[in-house]
Write a protein that holds these residues in place. Structure first.
Motif, short mmCIF file in Angstrom:
data_model
loop_
_atom_site.label_atom_id
_atom_site.label_comp_id
_atom_site.label_asym_id
_atom_site.label_seq_id
_atom_site.Cartn_x
_atom_site.Cartn_y
_atom_site.Cartn_z
N ASP A 83 54.83 70.88 184.20
CA ASP A 83 53.90 71.40 184.71
C ASP A 83 52.88 71.50 183.77
OD1 ASP A 83 52.23 73.41 185.91
OD2 ASP A 83 53.81 74.37 186.62
N GLU A 84 51.88 70.34 183.81
CA GLU A 84 50.78 70.35 182.98
C GLU A 84 50.11 71.76 183.11
OE1 GLU A 84 48.68 66.96 182.68
OE2 GLU A 84 50.31 65.47 182.53
N ALA A 85 49.84 72.09 184.13
CA ALA A 85 48.54 73.36 184.36
C ALA A 85 49.02 74.52 183.49
CB ALA A 85 48.27 73.43 185.93
N ARG A 86 50.49 74.65 183.72
CA ARG A 86 51.02 76.04 183.15
C ARG A 86 51.69 75.76 181.78
NH1 ARG A 86 55.39 78.80 185.33
NH2 ARG A 86 56.38 76.88 186.37
N GLY A 87 51.94 74.50 181.40
CA GLY A 87 52.29 74.23 180.01
C GLY A 87 53.67 74.69 180.14
N VAL A 88 54.48 74.10 181.03
CA VAL A 88 55.87 74.16 181.08
C VAL A 88 56.58 72.96 181.18
CG1 VAL A 88 57.70 75.28 182.32
CG2 VAL A 88 55.47 76.54 181.85
N ASP A 99 62.60 74.77 182.45
CA ASP A 99 61.49 75.79 182.22
C ASP A 99 61.06 76.39 181.20
OD1 ASP A 99 60.89 75.90 185.37
OD2 ASP A 99 62.80 76.80 185.38
N PRO A 101 58.56 77.32 178.30
CA PRO A 101 57.13 77.30 178.25
C PRO A 101 56.53 77.03 177.10
CG PRO A 101 58.13 79.59 177.75
CD PRO A 101 59.12 78.70 178.13
N ARG A 103 53.87 75.16 175.64
CA ARG A 103 52.50 75.47 175.37
C ARG A 103 52.29 76.72 174.83
NH1 ARG A 103 48.14 74.80 179.90
NH2 ARG A 103 48.87 76.88 180.17
N GLY A 104 52.78 77.61 175.30
CA GLY A 104 52.60 79.03 174.90
C GLY A 104 53.23 79.26 173.62
N THR A 115 48.25 71.38 174.54
CA THR A 115 48.45 70.60 175.89
C THR A 115 49.62 70.30 175.79
OG1 THR A 115 47.47 68.72 175.07
CG2 THR A 115 46.21 70.40 176.64
N ASP A 164 53.26 67.82 190.20
CA ASP A 164 53.58 67.40 189.02
C ASP A 164 54.50 66.01 188.89
OD1 ASP A 164 52.33 69.85 187.81
OD2 ASP A 164 54.24 70.57 188.64
#
Ligand SMILES: [Zn+2]
Length: 321
Positions: A83-88, A99, A101, A103-104, A115, A164
């Motif tokens: 999931d590029e938008a959420r960085g997951v 799942d 995360p 990116r975070g 990214t 995605d």
């Protein structure tokens, strides 16, 4: 897009695979200034793998600073569902992500904009902008290895899809009564034409006369040497690939199809019969240029860097170089 790019800026880029991580510091003009490789050791479990990813990324950022460079962003590419938008990192069979995360976690650890991208989509991005698709606006990158996946890149951007999952060209149905695919359905393209499927098919037909497990590259070699069984298996794969690519061309009307992944290393043994088979399937569609990937296994790392640069608004028109 910025016109002036500081010469000392770099992106920390990682391409995480099931067995290894390719890592680099990449300048905004697409030039790699440092590369590293690390084992993934996925059997340790996703938490340990994430720990290694963060350690390696932080280490590269520190090395950049020690060399007088300024890390401006981090780009990480992973396989599976991303999931590029959420960085997951949503799901991955060979790394074990569920799942995560990423990116975070990277932002918190490194304090840099990060990214997260999909390995094949960023590989396509790099081939389209810096590699074999350079100079053409519409590119379909097809990676053929243990599976088959694609990236559709238009004007330097790879389509992600609504869920995605864009580019799953390996699951185009090409032989309804064909072998069962890993996804559970019979007849998918990758159940016939992936490198693993080719090796498997050859072993199946060779039966008791088969020696050790035969790789797709060896099947290609034996076919070229005139062995009838290998020739038959290779041609089956080529015909199935041509069916899949013809579907891709009907959907996307690209200028260039770039073939990557392990199977593309067969070079002309693949490209020559595949061009002919694709040509036969074209009616009113314009035939795309069919070429081998140019960036090798560094495409994912370069693409992760490009995605990160795009996200921070630095796009130094690598195409101009
Ligand atoms: Zn399938």
């Amino acid at each position: 897009m910025s016109d002036a790019v500081d010469a000392d800026q770099v992106v920390v880029a990682l391409d995480v695979g099931g067995t290894g991580m390719k890592c680099a510091l990449v300048r905004p003009d697409g030039v790699t200034v440092r590369t590293e490789r690390h084992p993934t050791n996925a059997s340790r479990g996703p938490t340990a793998v994430v720990g290694t990813i963060l350690d390696v990324a932080e280490g590269l950022a520190e090395k950049a600073r020690a060399d007088g460079l300024t890390p401006i962003a981090v780009g990480i590419a992973v396989p599976g569902v991303v999931d590029e938008a959420r960085g997951v990192a949503v799901w991955s069979a060979n790394v074990g992500f569920r799942d995560v995360p990423l990116r975070g976690l990277a932002v918190r650890r490194l304090g840099l904009p990060t990214t997260l991208g999909h390995d094949v989509r960023v590989g396509g991005l790099a081939e389209a902008r810096l590699g074999a698709g350079r100079g053409t606006g519409h590119v379909l990158f097809v990676a053929i290895g243990t599976g088959i996946a694609a990236a559709h890149v238009v004007d330097g951007r790879a389509a992600v899809g609504a869920h995605d999952a864009a580019g799953e060209i390996g699951h185009i149905l090409v032989r309804p009564d064909g072998p069962r695919c890993g996804c559970g359905r019979p007849g998918c393209l990758e159940a016939i034409a992936s490198a693993s499927a080719i090796g498997r098919r050859y072993a199946e037909l060779a039966g008791a006369t088969a020696d050790a497990p035969v790789t797709a590259a060896e099947v290609a070699e034996r076919a070229a040497a005139g062995e009838p069984l290998a020739g038959e298996v290779w041609q089956e794969a080529v015909e199935a690939l041509a069916d899949g690519l013809a579907t891709g061309q009907a959907l996307y009307d690209v200028a260039t199809i770039v073939l990557g992944g392990g199977l593309a290393q067969a070079g002309d043994r693949l490209l020559t019969p595949l061009r002919a088979a694709l040509h036969e399937r074209m009616t009113f569609h314009r035939e795309p240029r069919l070429v081998a990937a140019a960036l090798g296994d560094e495409a994912g790392c370069l693409g992760a860097a490009l995605l990160a640069l795009d996200a921070v608004g630095v796009r130094d028109h690598q195409e101009k170089r």
